[in-house]
Design an enzyme around this catalytic site. Structure first.
Site, PDB file in Angstrom:
ATOM      1  N   HIS A  36       0.816  -1.101  -0.182  1.00  0.00           N
ATOM      2  CA  HIS A  36      -0.096   0.121  -0.089  1.00  0.00           C
ATOM      3  C   HIS A  36       0.731   1.097   0.044  1.00  0.00           C
ATOM      4  O   HIS A  36       0.499   2.151  -0.742  1.00  0.00           O
ATOM      5  CB  HIS A  36      -1.043  -0.067   1.190  1.00  0.00           C
ATOM      6  N   LYS A 101     -10.235  -7.894   7.530  1.00  0.00           N
ATOM      7  CA  LYS A 101     -10.527  -8.089   8.780  1.00  0.00           C
ATOM      8  C   LYS A 101     -10.723  -7.057   9.948  1.00  0.00           C
ATOM      9  O   LYS A 101      -9.915  -6.341  10.071  1.00  0.00           O
ATOM     10  CB  LYS A 101      -9.533  -9.229   9.422  1.00  0.00           C
TER      11      LYS A 101
END
Length: 172
Positions: A36, A101
């Site tokens: 990222h 999650k």
């Protein structure tokens, strides 16, 4: 149970609501923290990204090596909040949504609303199940990041839940 074939357009995203159970089939990309950071840097420099961000879905995961006869090893989700600093920028640059999650921050929720995106929750501890849903895995960027490299996955009946929908409603 809703069966989704990715990529999906914004009209289909609008039909998804927080709490819906889905089975995802199609193309998703893996990317974790280090990937990222690199994607953010590439966007800021105006460089071409390793995959078309428009309508794409990123799975916050780092697959384990595959056993013979399988496309992937265990591939459970990582904590999504670790990508909070990057998700709004990626959504603003066309990302359709994410799979991970746990809860994400308010800025991510606002970016999902602004961009008609969706965040799916995967089940922690179900990495073996997710690994079996992966039918093809291809390393496409940042091989030096090892398990955090970007992979293009073809999945079939990948189970998830709509965690945050495009209206900002959340299961959290």
């Amino acid at each position: 149970m809703i069966k989704l074939n990715l990529p999906i357009d914004k009209e289909h995203i609008k039909e998804l609501h927080a709490g819906d159970s889905v089975l995802i089939s199609g193309t998703i990309y893996t990317a974790r923290d280090c990937a990222h950071k690199r994607l953010k840097e590439m966007i800021e420099k105006g460089e071409e990204l390793p995959f078309d961000m428009n309508g794409a879905f990123i799975y916050y995961a780092g697959p384990c090596p595959a056993k013979p006869g399988y496309a992937s090893g265990s591939c459970g989700p990582t904590t999504s909040a670790r990508m909070d600093a990057y998700a709004p920028l990626l959504l603003d640059n066309g990302l359709g949504g994410m799979i991970g999650k746990g809860e994400m921050c308010a800025e991510v929720t606002e970016a999902l609303k602004r961009n008609t995106g969706v965040y799916f929750a995967a089940i922690g501890g179900a990495g073996a199940t997710y690994g079996k849903a992966i039918k093809k895995s291809e390393l496409i960027a940042f091989p030096e990041l090892l398990s955090e490299a970007v992979r293009k996955l073809e999945v079939e009946n990948f189970p998830a839940v709509v965690a945050t929908d495009c209206e900002g409603k959340s299961i959290y």
